[in-house]
Design a protein around this motif. Sequence first.
Motif, short mmCIF file in Angstrom:
data_model
loop_
_atom_site.label_atom_id
_atom_site.label_comp_id
_atom_site.label_asym_id
_atom_site.label_seq_id
_atom_site.Cartn_x
_atom_site.Cartn_y
_atom_site.Cartn_z
N GLN A 44 0.84 -1.20 0.00
CA GLN A 44 0.00 0.00 0.00
C GLN A 44 0.87 1.25 0.00
O GLN A 44 0.60 2.21 -0.72
CB GLN A 44 -0.94 0.01 1.20
CG GLN A 44 -1.82 1.24 1.25
CD GLN A 44 -2.74 1.25 2.46
OE1 GLN A 44 -2.72 0.34 3.27
NE2 GLN A 44 -3.54 2.27 2.57
N GLY A 45 1.93 1.24 0.79
CA GLY A 45 2.83 2.39 0.83
C GLY A 45 3.48 2.66 -0.51
O GLY A 45 3.60 3.81 -0.94
N GLU A 48 0.88 4.17 -2.90
CA GLU A 48 0.64 5.58 -2.57
C GLU A 48 1.79 6.46 -3.05
O GLU A 48 1.56 7.58 -3.53
CB GLU A 48 0.39 5.73 -1.08
CG GLU A 48 -0.94 5.15 -0.65
CD GLU A 48 -1.12 5.08 0.86
OE1 GLU A 48 -0.21 5.51 1.62
OE2 GLU A 48 -2.17 4.58 1.29
N GLU A 49 3.02 5.98 -2.92
CA GLU A 49 4.17 6.74 -3.40
C GLU A 49 4.14 6.92 -4.92
O GLU A 49 4.40 8.01 -5.43
CB GLU A 49 5.48 6.07 -2.99
CG GLU A 49 5.82 6.26 -1.53
CD GLU A 49 6.05 7.71 -1.17
OE1 GLU A 49 6.79 8.42 -1.90
OE2 GLU A 49 5.51 8.15 -0.15
N VAL A 51 1.48 6.81 -6.86
CA VAL A 51 0.34 7.68 -7.18
C VAL A 51 0.72 9.14 -6.95
O VAL A 51 0.29 10.02 -7.70
CB VAL A 51 -0.91 7.27 -6.36
CG1 VAL A 51 -1.96 8.34 -6.38
CG2 VAL A 51 -1.47 5.95 -6.88
N GLU A 52 1.54 9.41 -5.97
CA GLU A 52 1.99 10.78 -5.70
C GLU A 52 3.10 11.20 -6.66
O GLU A 52 3.14 12.34 -7.11
CB GLU A 52 2.49 10.87 -4.26
CG GLU A 52 2.94 12.25 -3.85
CD GLU A 52 3.40 12.29 -2.41
OE1 GLU A 52 4.44 12.92 -2.17
OE2 GLU A 52 2.74 11.70 -1.55
N THR A 75 -4.68 7.94 -9.79
CA THR A 75 -5.11 7.73 -8.40
C THR A 75 -5.98 6.49 -8.26
O THR A 75 -5.91 5.80 -7.24
CB THR A 75 -5.89 8.97 -7.89
OG1 THR A 75 -5.03 10.10 -8.01
CG2 THR A 75 -6.31 8.82 -6.46
N THR A 78 -4.61 0.61 -8.70
CA THR A 78 -4.03 -0.11 -7.56
C THR A 78 -3.11 -1.23 -8.04
O THR A 78 -2.72 -2.10 -7.27
CB THR A 78 -5.12 -0.70 -6.65
OG1 THR A 78 -5.94 -1.58 -7.42
CG2 THR A 78 -5.96 0.39 -6.01
#
Length: 105
Positions: A44-45, A48-49, A51-52, A75, A78
């Motif tokens: 998940q981390g 998220e990285e 996606v950013e 965004t 997944t």
Amino acid sequence: MYLSYKSFITEELLDKGRAWVRARGHTGVWAEIWAEVWAEGWVQGYIEEYVENIPAMLDDVRGFSVPDTLREHITDCTDLAQLRRWLRRAATVSAAEDIFTAEDA
């Protein structure tokens, strides 16, 4: 929003989680559960990285305008492997929209 990242968890990653849990003195069934939780958090981390960082690469580094629809598409993803491909493409494309290919649809 809770997403399941189990499809991205490899046996190697679970082994790392198990080692992390064992190093803290946990064993048995709960240790296996905690290893899976650790691995899921790790994935998940990373998601998220990515996606950013994909819009940041396109906007801040490459100087492209990143439309909201493109940001939303990134965004909503997944799929860690797909995000990795998009980040690599972001470094070389001629326009922000070019990170997507026909295969990505």
